[in-house]
Write a protein that holds these residues in place. Structure first.
Motif, PDB file in Angstrom:
ATOM      1  N   GLU A   3       0.787  -1.149   0.231  1.00 13.71           N
ATOM      2  CA  GLU A   3      -0.103   0.091  -0.061  1.00 13.71           C
ATOM      3  C   GLU A   3       1.016   1.095   0.097  1.00 13.71           C
ATOM      4  O   GLU A   3       1.976   1.226   0.760  1.00 13.71           O
ATOM      5  N   SER A   4       0.531   2.309  -0.858  1.00 14.50           N
ATOM      6  CA  SER A   4       1.269   3.473  -0.776  1.00 14.50           C
ATOM      7  C   SER A   4       0.879   4.366   0.378  1.00 14.50           C
ATOM      8  O   SER A   4      -0.174   4.036   1.241  1.00 14.50           O
ATOM      9  N   ASP A   5       1.651   5.238   0.731  1.00 21.17           N
ATOM     10  CA  ASP A   5       1.279   6.170   1.887  1.00 21.17           C
ATOM     11  C   ASP A   5      -0.075   6.621   1.693  1.00 21.17           C
ATOM     12  O   ASP A   5      -0.932   7.166   2.858  1.00 21.17           O
ATOM     13  N   ASP A   6      -0.448   6.871   0.549  1.00 26.34           N
ATOM     14  CA  ASP A   6      -1.643   7.697   0.155  1.00 26.34           C
ATOM     15  C   ASP A   6      -3.078   6.781   0.714  1.00 26.34           C
ATOM     16  O   ASP A   6      -4.082   7.467   0.782  1.00 26.34           O
ATOM     17  N   ASP A   7      -2.797   5.611   0.840  1.00 24.34           N
ATOM     18  CA  ASP A   7      -3.863   4.765   1.173  1.00 24.34           C
ATOM     19  C   ASP A   7      -4.023   4.402   2.677  1.00 24.34           C
ATOM     20  O   ASP A   7      -4.816   3.833   3.245  1.00 24.34           O
ATOM     21  N   VAL A   8      -3.166   5.111   3.417  1.00 23.90           N
ATOM     22  CA  VAL A   8      -3.184   4.864   4.817  1.00 23.90           C
ATOM     23  C   VAL A   8      -4.054   6.054   5.319  1.00 23.90           C
ATOM     24  O   VAL A   8      -3.930   7.163   4.902  1.00 23.90           O
ATOM     25  N   PRO A   9      -5.076   5.749   6.060  1.00 19.99           N
ATOM     26  CA  PRO A   9      -5.913   6.507   6.848  1.00 19.99           C
ATOM     27  C   PRO A   9      -5.309   7.779   7.667  1.00 19.99           C
ATOM     28  O   PRO A   9      -4.334   7.350   8.206  1.00 19.99           O
ATOM     29  N   GLN A  10      -5.791   8.997   7.060  1.00 23.86           N
ATOM     30  CA  GLN A  10      -5.055  10.142   8.068  1.00 23.86           C
ATOM     31  C   GLN A  10      -5.957  10.691   8.719  1.00 23.86           C
ATOM     32  O   GLN A  10      -7.399  10.828   8.671  1.00 23.86           O
ATOM     33  N   LEU A  11      -5.620  11.136  10.084  1.00 28.65           N
ATOM     34  CA  LEU A  11      -6.621  11.884  11.088  1.00 28.65           C
ATOM     35  C   LEU A  11      -6.698  13.149  10.641  1.00 28.65           C
ATOM     36  O   LEU A  11      -5.717  14.229  10.218  1.00 28.65           O
ATOM     37  N   SER A  12      -8.054  13.605  10.686  1.00 23.81           N
ATOM     38  CA  SER A  12      -8.423  15.040  10.609  1.00 23.81           C
ATOM     39  C   SER A  12      -7.643  15.883  11.663  1.00 23.81           C
ATOM     40  O   SER A  12      -7.091  15.659  12.697  1.00 23.81           O
ATOM     41  N   SER A  13      -7.512  17.206  11.237  1.00 21.96           N
ATOM     42  CA  SER A  13      -6.744  18.025  12.238  1.00 21.96           C
ATOM     43  C   SER A  13      -7.473  18.167  13.659  1.00 21.96           C
ATOM     44  O   SER A  13      -6.839  18.540  14.704  1.00 21.96           O
ATOM     45  N   THR A  14      -8.873  18.194  13.460  1.00 18.17           N
ATOM     46  CA  THR A  14      -9.706  18.265  14.731  1.00 18.17           C
ATOM     47  C   THR A  14      -9.455  16.877  15.621  1.00 18.17           C
ATOM     48  O   THR A  14      -9.458  17.127  16.754  1.00 18.17           O
ATOM     49  N   THR A  15      -9.665  15.848  14.874  1.00 22.94           N
ATOM     50  CA  THR A  15      -9.254  14.565  15.926  1.00 22.94           C
ATOM     51  C   THR A  15      -8.079  14.589  16.298  1.00 22.94           C
ATOM     52  O   THR A  15      -7.772  14.097  17.505  1.00 22.94           O
ATOM     53  N   LEU A  16      -6.863  14.894  15.674  1.00 25.83           N
ATOM     54  CA  LEU A  16      -5.535  14.790  16.008  1.00 25.83           C
ATOM     55  C   LEU A  16      -5.664  15.780  17.442  1.00 25.83           C
ATOM     56  O   LEU A  16      -4.815  15.398  18.194  1.00 25.83           O
ATOM     57  N   ALA A  17      -5.976  17.141  17.167  1.00 23.39           N
ATOM     58  CA  ALA A  17      -5.890  17.986  18.253  1.00 23.39           C
ATOM     59  C   ALA A  17      -6.439  17.530  19.474  1.00 23.39           C
ATOM     60  O   ALA A  17      -6.090  17.429  20.411  1.00 23.39           O
ATOM     61  N   ALA A  18      -7.900  16.679  19.136  1.00 27.80           N
ATOM     62  CA  ALA A  18      -8.461  16.383  20.659  1.00 27.80           C
ATOM     63  C   ALA A  18      -7.498  15.027  21.255  1.00 27.80           C
ATOM     64  O   ALA A  18      -7.566  14.888  22.356  1.00 27.80           O
ATOM     65  N   GLN A  20      -4.363  14.786  21.060  1.00 28.02           N
ATOM     66  CA  GLN A  20      -3.273  15.252  21.815  1.00 28.02           C
ATOM     67  C   GLN A  20      -3.538  15.744  23.082  1.00 28.02           C
ATOM     68  O   GLN A  20      -2.910  15.762  24.088  1.00 28.02           O
ATOM     69  N   GLU A  21      -4.773  16.639  23.104  1.00 22.66           N
ATOM     70  CA  GLU A  21      -5.391  16.838  24.544  1.00 22.66           C
ATOM     71  C   GLU A  21      -5.433  15.947  25.308  1.00 22.66           C
ATOM     72  O   GLU A  21      -5.255  16.092  26.635  1.00 22.66           O
TER      73      GLU A  21
END
Length: 216
Positions: A3-18, A20-21
């Motif tokens: 699988e290419s890196d493009d196929d790996v699911p990415q977290l949204s900025s909002t989810t990532l911030a939550a 990290q908090e």
């Protein structure tokens, strides 16, 4: 097939911030626990309620009333057992004035209180040190569940630990069973929680706990 890196699911900025908090809050609490353990102090230590363990913390006025009543019901050299009511520990410990305070609790987070903490599971009501039989001047309990089994087994522990005085905080629907098991009567004092609960809660005792609460 790779699988290419493009196929790996990415977290949204909002989810990532939550996320990290969340990890930051966990790290802060862990650091707080370490500091408290090192300093042997508990005055600023707080825990979140764990609803899966049926934990519902008392509001500040209720905690103050309980602690005042407990102090007025015991001598400065007295021993106090708190069963399944960790929300009372900090305030009681801070105002103990020589009294020994022991917390019997299922939640292992409270093991930070070291020798004041004894692991307790109401399902095994006598799985506690035998030398503690009838050694506490006052036993206060708040069974985690409003069920006949939970109250009945907690009552076994209360009677095992107590010299005489007991205080029970539980739902009003448990009144008849509480009176029958422990010989207690309903107090005028009513415990309240930080998060309002649908069930009406009452306090019961086998002595005049209301008078102890109102004495300054």
């Amino acid at each position: 097939m790779l699988e290419s890196d493009d196929d790996v699911p990415q977290l949204s900025s909002t989810t990532l911030a939550a996320l990290q908090e969340f990890y930051k809050e966990k790290e802060d609490q862990e650091n707080q626990l370490k500091n408290i353990g090192a300093e042997k102090e508990s005055s600023n230590l707080t825990f979140d309620e764990n609803w899966q363990l049926s934990q519902f913390w008392y509001d500040d006025d209720t905690v103050h009333s309980f602690v005042r009543g407990i102090k007025n019901s015991t001598e400065p050299t007295g021993k106090i057992a708190l069963i399944s009511c960790p929300t009372l520990y900090n305030e009681m410990k801070n105002q103990a004035d020589g009294r020994q305070v022991t917390l019997f609790e299922y939640d292992q987070r409270f093991a930070i209180f070291e020798s004041d903490f004894i692991p307790y599971d109401y399902k095994s009501p006598l799985s506690i040190p035998r030398e503690l039989a009838n050694s506490f001047d006052l036993v206060v309990a708040d069974p985690p569940f409003l069920s006949e089994e939970c109250l009945t087994k907690t009552a076994v522990t209360m009677k095992f630990l107590s010299k005489k005085k007991i205080v029970l905080s539980t739902g009003a629907i448990m009144m008849e069973l509480a009176e029958r098991l422990l010989g207690v009567t309903k107090c005028n004092f009513e415990p309240h929680h930080k998060n309002n609960l649908a069930n009406e809660f009452c306090c019961f005792s086998n002595f005049n706990f209301d008078e102890a609460i109102h004495n300054k």
